[in-house]
Design a protein around this motif. Structure first.
Motif, short mmCIF file in Angstrom:
data_model
loop_
_atom_site.label_atom_id
_atom_site.label_comp_id
_atom_site.label_asym_id
_atom_site.label_seq_id
_atom_site.Cartn_x
_atom_site.Cartn_y
_atom_site.Cartn_z
N ARG A 159 0.73 -1.21 0.00
CA ARG A 159 -0.09 -0.01 0.08
C ARG A 159 0.71 1.20 -0.05
O ARG A 159 2.20 1.35 0.34
N ARG B 125 -0.12 4.00 1.92
CA ARG B 125 0.00 4.61 2.98
C ARG B 125 -0.87 3.52 4.06
O ARG B 125 -1.77 2.65 3.42
N ALA C 280 -3.50 4.07 7.31
CA ALA C 280 -4.00 5.19 8.13
C ALA C 280 -3.52 5.09 9.50
O ALA C 280 -3.47 6.01 10.11
N ASP D 77 -10.05 -0.89 4.21
CA ASP D 77 -11.15 -0.20 3.45
C ASP D 77 -10.48 0.73 2.32
O ASP D 77 -9.52 0.95 2.41
N ASP D 78 -11.55 1.72 2.00
CA ASP D 78 -10.96 2.71 0.91
C ASP D 78 -10.20 3.93 1.48
O ASP D 78 -9.47 4.62 0.96
N ASP D 79 -10.39 3.86 2.92
CA ASP D 79 -9.56 4.95 3.65
C ASP D 79 -8.30 4.21 4.30
O ASP D 79 -7.71 4.97 5.05
N ASP D 80 -7.81 3.13 3.71
CA ASP D 80 -6.41 2.48 4.22
C ASP D 80 -6.58 2.19 5.64
O ASP D 80 -5.53 1.89 6.24
N GLN D 81 -7.77 2.05 6.06
CA GLN D 81 -8.05 1.33 7.51
C GLN D 81 -7.92 -0.21 7.49
O GLN D 81 -8.81 -0.74 6.69
#
Length: 250
Positions: free
Chosen positions: A100, A102, A104, A207-211
């Protein structure tokens, strides 16, 4: 729109042909290999329509690499406590691929804030993760990572390059690979995972927020072999993090 194809495996001693791919959305299987060209052989085929091509593949290729069952394997999701226990119970090796740009969770830490402010972080060498990994590598167990890096690197990737100084002191072997090289040399999947003892895979799902959302545990032998092949390819081409960092500084 192009299919999302996943390379499953190949025959012929690993030369790349014939091979099996799988469509991740339709679950269709794509096989390529040498064409059947002898007219006498082709004449024996039934229902070969115009535009279709017959290929010849070893039986073992289909046995080893085509999906088993109905293609709807039930995912086994484990909690983070059970995931953490994998680092206590593995016998020989724990290997990680980080794909990835990033993470989160990194961005909520004091070390990330320090890195943004100064370009370096003050790492705690005695937090629980460090104590756990240090205790494992002290027993001769191997903990290894390959981190994929964009060009130019993202802030999160530079942060993890700084983090490698601490983790390598715990006994981890951390290497890096440019994303362009990873895509050119071997089509690595857009997945983060841990591979424990070449026996089970912990697939990290974001998820889409890199969590990090959850962890899928995979023990199906054919899938474990596929992830092991990915490990071998990435490890072969990756560069020790100190050499990689030195190249960035030039």
């Amino acid at each position: 729109m192009a299919r999302r194809l996943r390379f499953n495996g190949t025959g012929s001693g690993g030369t790349g042909c014939p091979s099996v791919h799988e469509d991740l959305d339709s679950r269709e299987v794509i096989v390529h290999g040498p064409p059947l060209t002898d007219p006498k052989d082709v004449a024996q085929l039934q229902h070969l329509s115009e535009g279709e091509v017959a290929v010849v593949v070893p039986r073992d290729l289909l046995v080893d690499w085509t999906p088993k069952g109905d293609g709807t394997r039930q995912a086994r999701i484990i909690g983070l406590d059970e995931f953490e226990d994998l680092f206590r119970t593995f016998k020989h090796t724990a290997w990680r691929l980080e794909m990835r740009q990033r993470y989160a969770s990194d961005e909520t830490t004091d070390t990330y804030r320090q890195f943004l402010e100064t370009g370096a972080a003050q790492w705690d060498p005695d937090d629980p993760y460090c104590e756990l990994i240090r205790s494992q590598t002290a027993q001769g167990k191997r903990v290894e990572r390959v981190r994929i890096v964009d060009q130019p690197p993202t802030t999160g990737q530079l942060y993890l390059l700084d983090n490698a100084k601490r983790n390598s002191a715990l006994g981890e072997d951390i290497r890096n690979l440019w994303r362009a090289d990873a895509e050119r040399l071997y089509q690595l999947p857009a997945e983060d995972f841990w591979l424990f003892d070449s026996r089970l895979v912990a697939l990290l799902r974001f998820d889409d927020d890199d969590q990090l959302v959850d962890v899928e545990l995979i023990t199906e032998p054919a899938e474990v072999v596929r992830y092991s092949v990915i490990r071998d390819a990435a490890w072969h081409h990756a560069v020790p993090y100190k050499d990689f960092a030195a190249g960035l500084a030039e």
